[in-house]
Design an enzyme around this catalytic site. Sequence first.
Site, mmCIF file in Angstrom:
data_model
loop_
_atom_site.group_PDB
_atom_site.id
_atom_site.type_symbol
_atom_site.label_atom_id
_atom_site.label_comp_id
_atom_site.label_asym_id
_atom_site.label_seq_id
_atom_site.Cartn_x
_atom_site.Cartn_y
_atom_site.Cartn_z
ATOM 1 N N ARG A 35 16.792 20.282 -18.034
ATOM 2 C CA ARG A 35 17.959 20.067 -18.892
ATOM 3 C C ARG A 35 17.895 20.934 -20.146
ATOM 4 O O ARG A 35 18.901 21.475 -20.596
ATOM 5 C CB ARG A 35 18.054 18.577 -19.277
ATOM 6 C CG ARG A 35 19.272 18.208 -20.089
ATOM 7 C CD ARG A 35 19.338 16.698 -20.256
ATOM 8 N NE ARG A 35 18.117 16.173 -20.836
ATOM 9 C CZ ARG A 35 17.874 16.107 -22.150
ATOM 10 N NH1 ARG A 35 18.757 16.564 -23.024
ATOM 11 N NH2 ARG A 35 16.744 15.600 -22.590
ATOM 12 N N ASN A 104 10.094 7.051 -10.574
ATOM 13 C CA ASN A 104 9.762 5.635 -10.369
ATOM 14 C C ASN A 104 11.031 4.793 -10.388
ATOM 15 O O ASN A 104 11.202 3.927 -11.245
ATOM 16 C CB ASN A 104 8.796 5.156 -11.453
ATOM 17 C CG ASN A 104 7.370 5.074 -10.949
ATOM 18 O OD1 ASN A 104 7.123 5.026 -9.756
ATOM 19 N ND2 ASN A 104 6.427 5.077 -11.875
ATOM 20 N N SER A 130 2.397 8.985 -6.208
ATOM 21 C CA SER A 130 1.330 8.364 -6.990
ATOM 22 C C SER A 130 0.119 9.276 -7.091
ATOM 23 O O SER A 130 -0.202 10.013 -6.164
ATOM 24 C CB SER A 130 0.905 7.034 -6.355
ATOM 25 O OG SER A 130 -0.140 6.446 -7.104
ATOM 26 N N LYS A 185 6.048 1.961 -3.165
ATOM 27 C CA LYS A 185 5.454 2.479 -4.407
ATOM 28 C C LYS A 185 5.389 1.382 -5.465
ATOM 29 O O LYS A 185 4.405 1.270 -6.214
ATOM 30 C CB LYS A 185 6.269 3.673 -4.925
ATOM 31 C CG LYS A 185 5.828 4.218 -6.302
ATOM 32 C CD LYS A 185 4.371 4.625 -6.301
ATOM 33 C CE LYS A 185 4.016 5.538 -7.476
ATOM 34 N NZ LYS A 185 4.337 5.025 -8.803
ATOM 35 N N HIS A 188 2.548 -0.786 -4.607
ATOM 36 C CA HIS A 188 1.342 -0.045 -5.004
ATOM 37 C C HIS A 188 1.051 -0.277 -6.480
ATOM 38 O O HIS A 188 -0.072 -0.583 -6.877
ATOM 39 C CB HIS A 188 1.534 1.445 -4.720
ATOM 40 C CG HIS A 188 0.557 2.341 -5.421
ATOM 41 N ND1 HIS A 188 0.668 2.664 -6.774
ATOM 42 C CD2 HIS A 188 -0.550 2.995 -4.987
ATOM 43 C CE1 HIS A 188 -0.328 3.452 -7.115
ATOM 44 N NE2 HIS A 188 -1.076 3.672 -6.060
ATOM 45 N N ASN A 189 2.075 -0.147 -7.312
ATOM 46 C CA ASN A 189 1.881 -0.321 -8.751
ATOM 47 C C ASN A 189 1.522 -1.755 -9.098
ATOM 48 O O ASN A 189 0.726 -2.003 -10.013
ATOM 49 C CB ASN A 189 3.139 0.109 -9.507
ATOM 50 C CG ASN A 189 3.311 1.606 -9.559
ATOM 51 O OD1 ASN A 189 2.694 2.343 -8.790
ATOM 52 N ND2 ASN A 189 4.146 2.088 -10.442
ATOM 53 N N GLU A 192 -2.002 -2.162 -8.330
ATOM 54 C CA GLU A 192 -2.716 -1.442 -9.400
ATOM 55 C C GLU A 192 -2.887 -2.345 -10.622
ATOM 56 O O GLU A 192 -3.966 -2.405 -11.220
ATOM 57 C CB GLU A 192 -1.922 -0.192 -9.755
ATOM 58 C CG GLU A 192 -2.480 0.650 -10.869
ATOM 59 C CD GLU A 192 -1.542 1.798 -11.221
ATOM 60 O OE1 GLU A 192 -1.255 1.985 -12.422
ATOM 61 O OE2 GLU A 192 -1.085 2.501 -10.296
ATOM 62 N N ARG A 459 12.018 -34.557 -6.181
ATOM 63 C CA ARG A 459 13.310 -33.868 -6.104
ATOM 64 C C ARG A 459 14.381 -34.782 -5.485
ATOM 65 O O ARG A 459 15.540 -34.787 -5.912
ATOM 66 C CB ARG A 459 13.186 -32.582 -5.276
ATOM 67 C CG ARG A 459 12.300 -31.526 -5.912
ATOM 68 C CD ARG A 459 12.247 -30.257 -5.077
ATOM 69 N NE ARG A 459 13.502 -29.517 -5.161
ATOM 70 C CZ ARG A 459 14.310 -29.255 -4.134
ATOM 71 N NH1 ARG A 459 13.991 -29.697 -2.915
ATOM 72 N NH2 ARG A 459 15.409 -28.571 -4.297
#
Length: 483
Positions: A35, A104, A130, A185, A188-189, A192, A459
């Site tokens: 940009r 992401n 990643s 992904k 995955h995070n 992590e 309940r």
Amino acid sequence: MNDKSNIGLIGLAVMGENLVLNMANHGFRVSVFNRTSDRTDKFLAEGAKGKSIVGFHSLEEFVSSLESPKKVMMMVKAGKPVDDLIDQLIPLLQPGDVIIDGGNSHYPDTNRRTAYIESRGLFFIGTGVSGGEEGALKGPSIMPGGSKAAWELVKPIFQTIAAKVEGGAACCEWVGENGAGHFVKMVHNGIEYGDMQLICEAYQIMKDRLKLTPGEMSEVFTEWDQGELNSYLIEITADILKNKTEDGKYLVDLILDTAGQKGTGQWTGKAALELGVPLTLITESVFSRSLSAMKDERVLASATLKDNRRGDERQEDNRPEDNRQKDIKIELEEIRRALYAAKIISYTQGYMLMQAAAKEYGWNLNYGGIALMWRGGCIIRSAFLGKIKEAYDRNPSLANLLLDPFFGKQVLSAQSSWRKVISEAVLTGIPVPALSAAISFFDGYRSERLPANLLQAQRDYFGAHTYERTDRPRGEFFHTHWM
């Protein structure tokens, strides 16, 4: 001579630049656009100098420089910037061209964008990438999803630049339709987050209970990295703990204890709530970062709510050195076993979330293949993942990792140490939210009967929500006028 580029990349932050260099180093010709033109010029004059990389100051020239079908990869900030850039690109592309989002992005956005871009006659790939800056340059883990027809167009590039494991297998394979790549992904995070929190809890137990110095702990993590805990995060933890400042102080002791987060852990927790998956360990890891951010309030509480169970200062140890070392060695082995068992729970929960999403969205996920993609290049890469691939090779329809003979045996054999470590931490006043959440999940998952019968009665009492009975067929519901 064909001077057209094989692929174009937009967004020359560090990840974008390193991916471009990775592609060029593997023989691909790459067009770049940013940009701000100054960033493009700086990159061409420095890191890209002398390589098969060409830069442009307009999107029109950038797109025209690409061979057909054109492949445009975006490495820009998630959210509105991605949508805005897509709208600028669509008029410049032809049917069959491919737009790739390597940032992401949140998987619901990728679901939406896939449908929108395909409606314009184009293909869309949303891919997780990643491995951080180093991975982008030397070989990341790449998790593509979206338009299946586009996979063969990008496969030669992606699998060439991806990390490689045993036998030269690339840590990149087609994940699934729509937002499947970005969902994987995201998981995955989340894993992590869990791995990092578990390591931090082990560190705090060694620091506050065993009174080890960072240097001593570095040696412990180095030793653990040679065994079943072998992983990138264990490796870097050993490096971090031995690092000293110029005046000989351990740097880790000088770092403010407030952890940041970019939101992917929160996304994982929200997805778990939406899909009804008990992602307790990973969610606790997210909350632990939130608690760490309350630094000023925690400092006040530490003075106001002080007791004598936990001593933050190193106290004199009067045991004979041989006895002390022997006792510490025994406790360290118990901590190692507890960490390994909890790590299994973290991955178990992550895979449960992927299985629920696959069922919800109609994705055909290759769970063994996902483990292979995570074996190299990414942040959670570890030898441990090979065992997960073997589990799904043995049984592709495995309902839960804990039901695999290997993982079930590992957790059961470690539980004595696991319970002891958590008990001692609680008695000493050391917070272990992730370790505790892991064993609570384990105990709940293997319980034939839970107290939810009482909960369902409650309940029904206040909301007439009805209940099923153990002495009647499933699907038959009852209501009691409790008063």
